[in-house]
Design a protein around this motif. Structure first.
Motif: not given
Length: 194
Positions: A61-66, A107-117
């Motif tokens: 929801x917002x940066x405070x949750x990061x 063992x997981x396949x390649x992935x990019x993980x992002x956290x977005x507001x």
């Protein structure tokens, strides 16, 4: 960036299946800390040729949750890498092929993980591009062809590969109504650094 050969391969339904399995782990561990988990990038568009790396946006929801989300993701085997110059989008690197740690040693396949507001330009970019390409198979085919051509031209230069896709992406985003300032920022963020 790391110097890896860029390979673009035909679409496979395994990408969507892998995303669902990964998203299930994130949902179980993050619960109400997040407002959504989205499969984005080329692997999220049926029929689109892509680098075989799944892109995932976890939405807060917002940066405070990061900080709370960072703590959970670190327990799952990720390292927080900051926004890497993209405001509102925090990147996470995997500590091992077994990240996220699911207790089974998977063992997981390649992935990019992002956290977005919620509402940030990066998230809008990802969702609007994905949704447009899902609804316009001809554009998805053109994009796949462009990606294959760029991978052949710049097999070891990810920055030039990314920059080469930018005009195509921003044209679609402009068509979907993205603001001119946001498009200018996306173009600047995707410039190859020589």
């Amino acid at each position: 960036m790391e110097n890896r050969t860029i390979i673009v391969v035909p679409y496979t339904t395994a990408w969507a299946e892998t995303f669902e399995r990964l998203a299930g782990i994130y949902r179980a561990q993050l619960g109400e800390l997040v407002t959504g988990i989205e499969h984005v990038g080329s692997t999220s568009v049926p029929g689109l040729a892509a680098k075989p790396i799944i892109d995932i946006d976890i939405i807060i929801q917002g940066p405070a949750g990061l900080p709370s989300v960072v703590a959970v993701l670190e327990r799952l085997g990720y390292t927080w890498r900051g926004d890497l110059g993209i405001p509102g989008r925090e990147a996470f690197g995997r500590n091992a092929d077994t990240s996220p740690l699911d207790g089974n040693g998977t063992s997981w396949p390649a992935h990019n993980l992002y956290v977005c507001v919620e509402g940030c330009t990066s998230l809008k970019n990802h969702l609007q591009l994905r949704n447009y390409l899902r609804q316009h198979p001809d554009a998805a085919r053109q994009y796949g062809t462009l990606k294959q051509e760029l991978a052949a031209k710049y097999p070891n230069d990810i920055d030039s590969y990314v920059e080469g896709k930018t005009a195509f992406i921003t044209a679609i985003l402009a068509h979907t109504g993205m603001e001119a300032d946001d498009l200018k920022n996306i173009t600047a963020q995707n410039k190859a650094t020589k």
